[in-house]
Scaffold this active site. Sequence first.
Site, short mmCIF file in Angstrom:
data_model
loop_
_atom_site.label_atom_id
_atom_site.label_comp_id
_atom_site.label_asym_id
_atom_site.label_seq_id
_atom_site.Cartn_x
_atom_site.Cartn_y
_atom_site.Cartn_z
N TRP A 141 0.85 -1.20 0.00
CA TRP A 141 0.00 0.00 0.00
C TRP A 141 0.87 1.23 0.00
O TRP A 141 2.01 1.19 0.48
CB TRP A 141 -0.93 0.00 1.23
CG TRP A 141 -2.21 0.73 0.95
CD1 TRP A 141 -2.57 1.95 1.44
CD2 TRP A 141 -3.28 0.30 0.10
NE1 TRP A 141 -3.80 2.30 0.95
CE2 TRP A 141 -4.25 1.31 0.12
CE3 TRP A 141 -3.50 -0.84 -0.68
CZ2 TRP A 141 -5.43 1.22 -0.61
CZ3 TRP A 141 -4.67 -0.94 -1.42
CH2 TRP A 141 -5.62 0.09 -1.37
N ASP A 203 -0.17 10.76 -1.20
CA ASP A 203 -1.28 11.72 -1.21
C ASP A 203 -2.57 11.05 -0.76
O ASP A 203 -2.61 9.84 -0.55
CB ASP A 203 -1.44 12.33 -2.61
CG ASP A 203 -2.12 11.37 -3.58
OD1 ASP A 203 -1.72 10.19 -3.66
OD2 ASP A 203 -3.08 11.78 -4.24
N GLU A 206 -3.77 8.06 -2.43
CA GLU A 206 -2.88 6.92 -2.19
C GLU A 206 -2.18 6.43 -3.44
O GLU A 206 -2.06 5.25 -3.70
CB GLU A 206 -3.69 5.75 -1.56
CG GLU A 206 -4.74 6.23 -0.59
CD GLU A 206 -5.37 5.12 0.23
OE1 GLU A 206 -6.28 4.46 -0.30
OE2 GLU A 206 -4.97 4.91 1.38
#
Length: 493
Positions: A141, A203, A206
């Site tokens: 992620w 940001d 993502e």
Amino acid sequence: MKLSIQIASLAALFSAAIVNAATAPSYNSALSSWVNTKTIAAQTRLLANISPAGASAGAVAAATSTSNPNYWFHWTRDAGITLHEVSIWLNSTTDSATTDAYKQKLNDYSTFSRQLQTTSSTYGIGTAKYYMNGAPFTGAWCMPQRDSPAMRAVSLIGYARYLLSKGEDVSVYYDRKLPTTSIIKTDLEYVASNWNADNNNCDIWEEVRGNHFYTRMIQRRALIEGAQLASQLNDPGAAVYYNLQAGYISGNMTEFWSSTNNYIQTTIDYSGGLDYKASNLDSQVFLAALHSGLDDGFYTVESDQMLSTIVAIINAFQPLYGINSMNSAIVNSVSMPISVALGRYPEDKYTGYNSNGPGNPWSLITSGMAEYHYRLIETWSKDGSISVTSALSSFLDQLNSKYKIIFTNSYAVGTTYFSGSATYAEILSNLMLAGDMYMACVAFHTDSNGQMYEEWNLNTGYGQGAVNLTWSYGAHTAAARHRAAASKIVYGN
Ligand SMILES: *[C@@H]1O[C@H](CO)[C@@H](O)[C@H](O)[C@H]1NC(C)=O
Ligand SMILES: *[C@@H]1O[C@H](CO)[C@@H](O)[C@H](O)[C@H]1NC(C)=O
Ligand SMILES: *[C@@H]1O[C@H](CO)[C@@H](O)[C@H](O)[C@H]1NC(C)=O
């Protein structure tokens, strides 16, 4: 006799007070009735996503959608935006059962937030995504996301201030002598010492690594409000430190402005991630004005840089979506003008399911643009005057050219129009018409039962992507609250 004189003079006073009130368009009551019923539905649905069945108390589902896409996670930012909204509702409710229900949600969220802060994870306080039992997300992620603890702090500072105003104890939130267990202080210390740590920060969408306008603005708000709380709670050293860092953030914001493009760029110091966002134009910039605006003129809705960015955003999105060829729609059986629908950034390829494109308009962003216009009305009403700059003049010109909103009174760059003048009144009433066009756009694309999605299909306008997106509900309720305030100013009710 005396009584009738009093009544007559009261009537004179009353008509004097409303002499500047604009006449609402004929569709106004149909739109208001949509807004009011859907606000109740949105509140219910938003609350249902806090501590839902099968999750830890205080966890906030980003959406009820558990597959295609799976949004059954607690995102620190989305949760912060959501609970900040709940704390605003809490402030204005007088009903004791409702007060208790909101406080329960906020207390559970606080306890859950503390659990997240103390669970070890690769990105620590900068972790953006958790499972609904509080375990850090383990898949790949884009992290850290440093707006997230700042947004969590903003939400809890709002609640702590409420508790203080009721004389309640807030030591679990902020206690100078318990720095490592204070939830708010833990986040503020992280923000103060990490806001400029590197350019590896992701940001809010993502996708992109670098330094981001939205992130910096939320960090600034958290530190300024955190400093106020620190002063109030007898922690002057921390107040000085938070204010110092907030001042540095402010001093470093000018880099985001592009005079070539005439808008605020969303990312500077790019270091990786998605690489096709060539325009660097992004709706998250104006969301920052809504989420971090402190009424201090610093990139607030009425600032020239923000107004110029809005003009660029509307120009960029209008041609992108098939549904933007509509300029009116039926809402509650009444035809009314609608705005263009807005998305995240022009190059977006996220469909709500995958990144194979094309990107779609988003509900929360279009609601946000409605709120933006209502806030301009509130700001200028408070100021009692409007100074027309060239940025504002271009913004008003666009209302006329894109939306056929007519200005019968000309506005001149360099002139200040005061409350009571026809130009001032017309600018405010035209902003109301424009805000309502965005609201009507959301109304037309929202399911009749009030169910909202993350996105609307760019060609059909039907809901697409995550269903019951919590943020879509919060963006609607915020826009509705500001609409009510703006309507009082413009229409007198
Ligand atoms: C949306 O959320 C509501 C509760 O707020 C729930 O009843 C409904 O089933 C959800 N819709 C979907 C499609 O999951
Ligand atoms: C709620 O009210 C308190 C006390 O007046 C205030 O300090 C705080 O900022 C308010 N919270 C929000 C989120 O507006
Ligand atoms: C920008 O931030 C740095 C700290 O990272 C600070 O030293 C500098 O003074 C700031 N610049 C301005 C103009 O405030």
